[in-house]
Design a protein around this motif. Structure first.
Motif, PDB file in Angstrom:
ATOM      1  N   HIS A   1       0.800  -1.226   0.000  1.00 14.83           N
ATOM      2  CA  HIS A   1       0.000   0.000   0.000  1.00 14.83           C
ATOM      3  C   HIS A   1       0.835   1.280   0.000  1.00 14.83           C
ATOM      4  O   HIS A   1       0.279   2.371   0.120  1.00 14.83           O
ATOM      5  CB  HIS A   1      -0.937  -0.010   1.211  1.00 14.83           C
ATOM      6  N   SER A   2       2.130   1.151  -0.133  1.00 16.27           N
ATOM      7  CA  SER A   2       2.988   2.329  -0.197  1.00 16.27           C
ATOM      8  C   SER A   2       4.317   1.943  -0.825  1.00 16.27           C
ATOM      9  O   SER A   2       4.855   0.873  -0.537  1.00 16.27           O
ATOM     10  CB  SER A   2       3.225   2.917   1.193  1.00 16.27           C
ATOM     11  N   LYS A   3       4.852   2.803  -1.678  1.00 17.41           N
ATOM     12  CA  LYS A   3       6.140   2.514  -2.299  1.00 17.41           C
ATOM     13  C   LYS A   3       7.297   2.762  -1.332  1.00 17.41           C
ATOM     14  O   LYS A   3       8.450   2.510  -1.667  1.00 17.41           O
ATOM     15  CB  LYS A   3       6.310   3.342  -3.565  1.00 17.41           C
ATOM     16  N   ASN A   4       6.976   3.239  -0.136  1.00 17.16           N
ATOM     17  CA  ASN A   4       8.001   3.387   0.895  1.00 17.16           C
ATOM     18  C   ASN A   4       8.207   2.098   1.675  1.00 17.16           C
ATOM     19  O   ASN A   4       9.103   2.008   2.510  1.00 17.16           O
ATOM     20  CB  ASN A   4       7.606   4.506   1.880  1.00 17.16           C
ATOM     21  N   ASP A   5       7.344   1.099   1.408  1.00 17.66           N
ATOM     22  CA  ASP A   5       7.447  -0.161   2.136  1.00 17.66           C
ATOM     23  C   ASP A   5       8.672  -0.951   1.690  1.00 17.66           C
ATOM     24  O   ASP A   5       9.201  -0.760   0.585  1.00 17.66           O
ATOM     25  CB  ASP A   5       6.195  -1.016   1.905  1.00 17.66           C
ATOM     26  N   LYS A   6       9.081  -1.846   2.550  1.00 17.59           N
ATOM     27  CA  LYS A   6      10.149  -2.791   2.235  1.00 17.59           C
ATOM     28  C   LYS A   6       9.751  -3.614   1.013  1.00 17.59           C
ATOM     29  O   LYS A   6       8.582  -3.973   0.841  1.00 17.59           O
ATOM     30  CB  LYS A   6      10.359  -3.701   3.449  1.00 17.59           C
ATOM     31  N   THR A   7      10.689  -3.877   0.134  1.00 15.70           N
ATOM     32  CA  THR A   7      10.410  -4.728  -1.019  1.00 15.70           C
ATOM     33  C   THR A   7      10.578  -6.188  -0.630  1.00 15.70           C
ATOM     34  O   THR A   7      11.347  -6.525   0.274  1.00 15.70           O
ATOM     35  CB  THR A   7      11.336  -4.397  -2.196  1.00 15.70           C
TER      36      THR A   7
ATOM     37  N   ILE B   1       4.569  -7.668  -7.871  1.00 20.90           N
ATOM     38  CA  ILE B   1       4.235  -6.737  -6.796  1.00 20.90           C
ATOM     39  C   ILE B   1       3.333  -5.641  -7.363  1.00 20.90           C
ATOM     40  O   ILE B   1       3.621  -5.077  -8.424  1.00 20.90           O
ATOM     41  CB  ILE B   1       5.491  -6.109  -6.160  1.00 20.90           C
ATOM     42  N   ILE B   2       2.225  -5.353  -6.651  1.00 26.19           N
ATOM     43  CA  ILE B   2       1.309  -4.282  -7.041  1.00 26.19           C
ATOM     44  C   ILE B   2       1.183  -3.319  -5.869  1.00 26.19           C
ATOM     45  O   ILE B   2       1.082  -3.742  -4.714  1.00 26.19           O
ATOM     46  CB  ILE B   2      -0.078  -4.835  -7.418  1.00 26.19           C
ATOM     47  N   TYR B   3       1.187  -2.033  -6.172  1.00 26.01           N
ATOM     48  CA  TYR B   3       0.998  -1.006  -5.149  1.00 26.01           C
ATOM     49  C   TYR B   3      -0.396  -0.396  -5.315  1.00 26.01           C
ATOM     50  O   TYR B   3      -0.755   0.060  -6.406  1.00 26.01           O
ATOM     51  CB  TYR B   3       2.056   0.090  -5.282  1.00 26.01           C
ATOM     52  N   THR B   4      -1.185  -0.397  -4.256  1.00 22.91           N
ATOM     53  CA  THR B   4      -2.503   0.227  -4.317  1.00 22.91           C
ATOM     54  C   THR B   4      -2.408   1.740  -4.175  1.00 22.91           C
ATOM     55  O   THR B   4      -3.324   2.468  -4.539  1.00 22.91           O
ATOM     56  CB  THR B   4      -3.416  -0.311  -3.202  1.00 22.91           C
TER      57      THR B   4
END
Length: 322
Positions: free
Chosen positions: A252-258, A264-267
């Motif tokens: 839910h955020s591109k700041n999250d750990k990969t 991978i999809i970001y909402t």
């Protein structure tokens, strides 16, 4: 199933008048509609969706005067106060039903759920049909709610028309907030984009609460298992270092750990809850449709405000896999 555009909306309205089934966009998700006052037409909804008849339907209207037709008199003033603030929009009101509402619509219960969609295509279709429209989400029972006409088309249900929304598809992305009005109390049965705080802010003198537990299915969307993709769905364990082969992960955020994953999809790029809600079912559909993905992992959100509604859908989507 014939896919048509808004230019052919009269054809869809005539179909509804004549007892047929039409899938159409609303601001929440796509609905599968039939004339709510025609029990034979309503029965076709249950057949097409493979939906159990103990699960009641929401009736959609195009003007607030129809509340007085569908609800039993006397109607509690709180109903009209809620309607004044939140209709048209993603709010469903449950209240005692009038005699014109078939028992099949309400699964034999004394209350009926009614809402007035704000989506321009939905509103126009209901006006042209000239009757209230019973319309659950346009998907097979228990599966992912559709936010695009393509999501409806892949279901291959036995319906007459699919009214494509073009670039005006479902902007909210999750189903409506459902409230029960009884004894001058507004009880939230199903959380949605309109939150407890929204209602309290608009109506500071109203008594509003969230139902802690429902002992019976007195509203649509209350089953424990619902909204599920055809692939296993699990909540993401952020401490995990490895995942099974061909895993898809929704963040839910591109700041999250990969994480190591097939897809991978970001909402949302920033964790914005409104963006997450709008993208939730679309993201799950993308994972469901990707043949390279065997199982899906999705990040949780904090259960606050709209986050309560998002987690309500995700818990039901994950229920059978926990």
């Amino acid at each position: 199933m014939k896919i048509i555009t808004v230019n052919e909306i009269n054809e869809a309205a005539n179909c509804l008048k004549n007892g047929g089934l039409v899938a159409f966009p609303t601001e929440t998700v796509y609905g599968l509609g039939a004339n709510a006052l025609n029990p034979i037409a309503v029965a076709k909804i249950f057949e097409a969706k493979q939906r159990p008849t103990f699960d009641p339907l929401i009736v959609h209207i195009s003007n607030l005067e129809q509340l007085s037709e569908l609800f039993e008199q006397p109607i509690e003033p709180l109903v009209f106060e809620l309607a004044r603030h939140f209709m048209p929009g993603p709010l469903t009101i449950v209240h005692r039903k009038s005699k014109i509402v078939p028992d099949l619509v309400t699964s034999g219960m004394e209350n009926v759920a009614v809402r007035m969609p704000s989506h321009p295509i939905a509103n126009k279709l209901i006006k042209l049909a000239g009757v209230p429209i019973a319309a659950p989400s346009a998907n097979k029972f228990g599966q992912l709610s559709p936010t695009s006409y393509k999501h409806v088309a892949k279901q291959k249900m036995k319906i007459d028309y699919l009214l494509a929304g073009d670039d005006i598809d479902s902007l909210v992305g999750i189903e409506s907030t459902v409230v029960l009005v009884e004894n001058n109390l507004c009880t939230i049965l199903r959380p949605g984009i309109i939150t407890l705080e929204d209602i309290q802010k608009a109506m500071p003198d109203a008594r509003v609460e969230i139902a802690e537990h429902n002992h019976k299915i007195n509203s649509p969307g209350l089953l424990n298992s619902h909204y599920s993709p055809l692939k296993p769905l699990y909540f993401l364990d952020k401490t995990a270092e490895t995942f099974p082969p061909n895993s898809g992960i929704i963040l839910h955020s591109k700041n999250d750990k990969t994480f190591p994953a097939q897809k991978i999809i970001y909402t949302s790029e920033t964790g914005d809850l409104i963006e997450i809600a709008a993208s939730l079912f679309t993201s799950l559909h993308q994972m469901e449709d990707d043949i390279a993905v065997n199982q899906i992992y999705i990040e949780k959100v904090k259960e606050k405000g709209i986050g309560i509604s998002i987690m309500d859908r995700l818990k039901k989507a994950c229920f059978q896999y926990q």
